[in-house]
Write a protein that holds these residues in place. Structure first.
Motif, mmCIF file in Angstrom:
data_model
loop_
_atom_site.group_PDB
_atom_site.id
_atom_site.type_symbol
_atom_site.label_atom_id
_atom_site.label_comp_id
_atom_site.label_asym_id
_atom_site.label_seq_id
_atom_site.Cartn_x
_atom_site.Cartn_y
_atom_site.Cartn_z
ATOM 1 N N MET A 92 3.878 16.771 11.060
ATOM 2 C CA MET A 92 4.121 15.761 10.029
ATOM 3 C C MET A 92 3.692 16.308 8.666
ATOM 4 S SD MET A 92 2.979 11.763 10.415
ATOM 5 C CE MET A 92 1.304 11.941 9.825
ATOM 6 N N ASP A 152 4.095 14.442 5.799
ATOM 7 C CA ASP A 152 3.859 13.303 4.909
ATOM 8 C C ASP A 152 2.995 12.287 5.656
ATOM 9 O OD1 ASP A 152 3.931 11.663 2.732
ATOM 10 O OD2 ASP A 152 5.975 10.935 3.059
ATOM 11 N N TYR A 153 2.334 11.428 4.905
ATOM 12 C CA TYR A 153 1.480 10.419 5.522
ATOM 13 C C TYR A 153 2.321 9.332 6.183
ATOM 14 C CZ TYR A 153 -2.144 12.576 2.635
ATOM 15 O OH TYR A 153 -2.995 13.477 2.049
ATOM 16 N N ASP A 154 1.697 8.636 7.152
ATOM 17 C CA ASP A 154 2.306 7.421 7.689
ATOM 18 C C ASP A 154 1.248 6.324 7.670
ATOM 19 O OD1 ASP A 154 0.640 7.780 9.878
ATOM 20 O OD2 ASP A 154 2.239 8.284 11.291
ATOM 21 N N ASN A 155 1.571 5.164 8.199
ATOM 22 C CA ASN A 155 0.666 4.017 8.086
ATOM 23 C C ASN A 155 -0.644 4.175 8.847
ATOM 24 O OD1 ASN A 155 1.951 2.169 6.300
ATOM 25 N ND2 ASN A 155 3.484 1.741 7.877
ATOM 26 N N TYR A 156 -0.666 5.069 9.838
ATOM 27 C CA TYR A 156 -1.895 5.253 10.613
ATOM 28 C C TYR A 156 -2.653 6.512 10.216
ATOM 29 C CZ TYR A 156 -0.014 1.545 13.527
ATOM 30 O OH TYR A 156 0.476 0.334 13.968
ATOM 31 N N TYR A 157 -2.060 7.322 9.383
ATOM 32 C CA TYR A 157 -2.727 8.527 8.900
ATOM 33 C C TYR A 157 -2.545 8.583 7.389
ATOM 34 C CZ TYR A 157 -4.131 13.452 8.527
ATOM 35 O OH TYR A 157 -4.773 14.624 8.189
ATOM 36 N N LYS A 174 1.355 15.115 14.858
ATOM 37 C CA LYS A 174 1.338 13.741 15.349
ATOM 38 C C LYS A 174 1.759 13.763 16.815
ATOM 39 C CE LYS A 174 3.371 9.143 14.504
ATOM 40 N NZ LYS A 174 4.270 8.360 13.613
ATOM 41 N N TYR A 216 -3.685 12.477 15.818
ATOM 42 C CA TYR A 216 -3.339 13.281 14.646
ATOM 43 C C TYR A 216 -4.302 14.468 14.655
ATOM 44 C CZ TYR A 216 -0.783 9.161 13.026
ATOM 45 O OH TYR A 216 0.081 8.103 12.921
ATOM 46 N N LYS A 226 1.089 2.591 3.638
ATOM 47 C CA LYS A 226 1.744 3.738 3.012
ATOM 48 C C LYS A 226 2.578 3.341 1.793
ATOM 49 C CE LYS A 226 5.202 7.311 3.949
ATOM 50 N NZ LYS A 226 4.681 8.225 2.928
ATOM 51 N N TYR A 227 3.326 2.252 1.891
ATOM 52 C CA TYR A 227 4.209 1.851 0.790
ATOM 53 C C TYR A 227 3.411 1.652 -0.500
ATOM 54 C CZ TYR A 227 7.646 -0.693 -1.975
ATOM 55 O OH TYR A 227 8.491 -1.078 -2.975
ATOM 56 N N ASP A 262 1.401 5.016 -1.690
ATOM 57 C CA ASP A 262 2.295 6.003 -2.301
ATOM 58 C C ASP A 262 2.680 5.622 -3.729
ATOM 59 O OD1 ASP A 262 2.308 7.651 -0.143
ATOM 60 O OD2 ASP A 262 4.245 7.014 0.651
#
Length: 494
Positions: free
Chosen positions: A381, A383-388, A401, A413, A444-445, A448
């Motif tokens: 991965m 880019d980040y996601d909601n859990y990382y 991931k 992760y 994340k939204y 970012d």
């Protein structure tokens, strides 16, 4: 009957807790930018002396003896010492040992080592040194019991710096100055209710914070019910969407209606910061996975590493301050502190010295041992996601991931450069949403988009602060009326 109870509950508990709400929101402004003081790696490693590149046969024989002792060694590291030239620190299943170059065993650092360390962290004169045998304001966490006694150094610099050093590791565990302590006093300490010695009794502190946050959540719920009901009744009678109240009551009603849900989420998520999602709601089938994810015993003895530690010391030309033997599954590597920075070095080959980088196959081999006969999906991965994700984007990328098809919906992760592993099961994922997402918009939204995130935080905090101020005022008026009524009743009896 229910209506009367809701109104009474909100009025009485709101009166009591309105000051707490105001405290939480005012300190929340500070918490957006300043957290509780914490020593960083540069400060921590600065005090370590460089290890001599020529340690002699004593070091080799000592490592060989410890490797063949039959003890299960869980951690093993090399540092410099003020006596004996070097020292080895290692941990078995039951004990922690320090062995210096003279072959002397102990489980605590010499004070000369600790003094030397402190003088390198901060070169200013030391005003005094306290020996602490209990937690204090700036070291409030249970995990530091193993570090007792602690040595607290007060430095004669303009920042009024204070350094806490563990007698176990001889390294700093906390470093504060007047600036960080000030922001903690107006931010983290009142926000988290780090009151005097209360924080040191972790169980009691958790009960109090969870209880106050839980009751505060109910106060918010009753307030939202009252706000909706008042608007509905007014609209039903007069066909107008208008508050039936006047003066300060009107503003408390309108702002409570607008920001009620936000205030509830802050109170509820504050409770969830310390409260796990109950097992009767979301069951964890394999709780041992939480600890297994970060367990990496030395399955290869320290003297059997393909890459010799002496070659590492020579390659960095005497600049290594700390060298630790580590494993990721069956893969050996070194953690080396060089010029106050931490490096991860691949020890699988003696051919050359290179930084560690785990392959997908390395990851799969380890996870497969934890989850045999399970479907494992791995992706790199970028880019980040909601859990990382972190609000300051401090988590490293790229990261592997790993999704495991098991009853806990296990999610890992793993950083290929450092082996740092974060594990979540479905219970922990839900807690992430009920705590971090609700309490600080850690989604994340929003993260970012830092401008949008700051606007959300400030609007929410300002709205919550104003509602709390009006609540404090109304609570004061309510108490004033009750005291007056009590006096009249008492005078009547007399």
């Amino acid at each position: 009957m229910l209506k009367k109870f809701i109104y009474k509950f909100h009025r009485m508990l709101g009166t009591i807790l309105s000051i707490l709400f105001l405290l939480w929101f005012l300190t929340g402004f500070v918490m957006i930018y300043h957290n509780f003081p914490k020593i960083n790696n540069i400060e921590k490693y600065r005090g370590l002396a460089q290890i001599d590149t020529i340690l002699g046969n004593d070091m080799d024989s000592l490592i060989a003896d410890l490797s063949s002792s039959g003890q299960r060694i869980e951690s093993f590291l090399l540092k410099s010492s003020t006596k004996g030239g070097f020292q080895i620190e290692y941990k078995t299943e039951d004990n922690y040992f320090i062995v210096d170059g003279l072959g002397q065993f102990t489980n605590r650092q010499s004070f000369s080592n600790i003094q030397s360390y402190a003088s390198k962290v901060n070169s200013f004169p030391v005003l005094k040194v306290d020996t602490l045998k209990k937690l204090d304001r700036w070291v409030p966490y249970d995990k530091h019991y193993a570090d007792f006694p602690l040595y607290k150094f007060y430095f004669q610099d303009e920042d009024e710096s204070e350094l806490y050093v563990s007698s176990k590791t001889g390294e700093g565990i906390q470093y504060t100055n007047s600036d960080s302590r000030f922001w903690a006093w107006v931010g983290a300490i009142p926000h988290w209710l780090y009151i005097a010695d209360l924080r040191h009794y972790t169980g009691l502190w958790k009960v109090i914070v969870i209880g106050l946050s839980g009751i505060s959540s109910l106060v918010c719920v009753t307030g939202i019910i009252i706000a909706f009901r008042s608007f509905y009744k007014r609209y039903k009678r007069k066909k107008e969407l208008k508050s039936p109240y006047k003066s300060i009551y009107k503003w408390h009603h309108i702002l409570g209606f607008v920001f009620g849900a936000v205030i509830f989420t802050f109170a509820f998520s504050g409770m969830m910061s310390l409260q796990k999602v109950p097992q009767w709601i979301i069951k964890t089938h394999n709780p041992e996975l939480v600890t297994n994810a970060n367990q990496n015993p030395l399955v290869i003895p320290p003297d059997k590493y393909p890459l010799d530690y002496k070659d590492v010391l020579v390659a960095y030309n005497g600049k290594i301050q700390k060298l630790e033997w580590c494993m990721f599954g069956n893969i050996p590597y070194y953690k080396a502190v060089v010029n106050d920075s931490l490096f991860y070095l691949d020890a699988t080959s003696s051919d050359d010295i290179k930084e560690l980088y785990l392959s997908e196959n390395d990851i799969r081999n380890k996870i497969s041992k934890i989850h045999p006969d399970r479907v494992i999906n791995i992706e790199l991965m970028n880019d980040y996601d909601n859990y990382y994700i972190h609000k300051r984007h401090t988590y490293s990328l790229p990261v592997y991931k790993i999704i495991v098809d098991d009853s806990d919906e296990s999610l890992y992760y793993i950083d290929p450069k450092t082996t740092e592993t974060r594990y979540l099961n479905i219970n922990m994922k839900v807690r992430k949403w009920t705590y971090q997402a609700l309490h600080s918009f850690s989604v994340k939204y929003f993260l970012d988009r830092p401008i949008l995130w700051n606007i959300l935080m400030w609007v929410s905090m300002i709205g919550g602060t104003i509602v709390s101020i009006t609540g404090v005022y109304l609570g004061f008026k309510f108490l004033k009326r009750e005291i007056k009524r009590y006096k009249q009743y008492w005078n009547f009896l007399l």
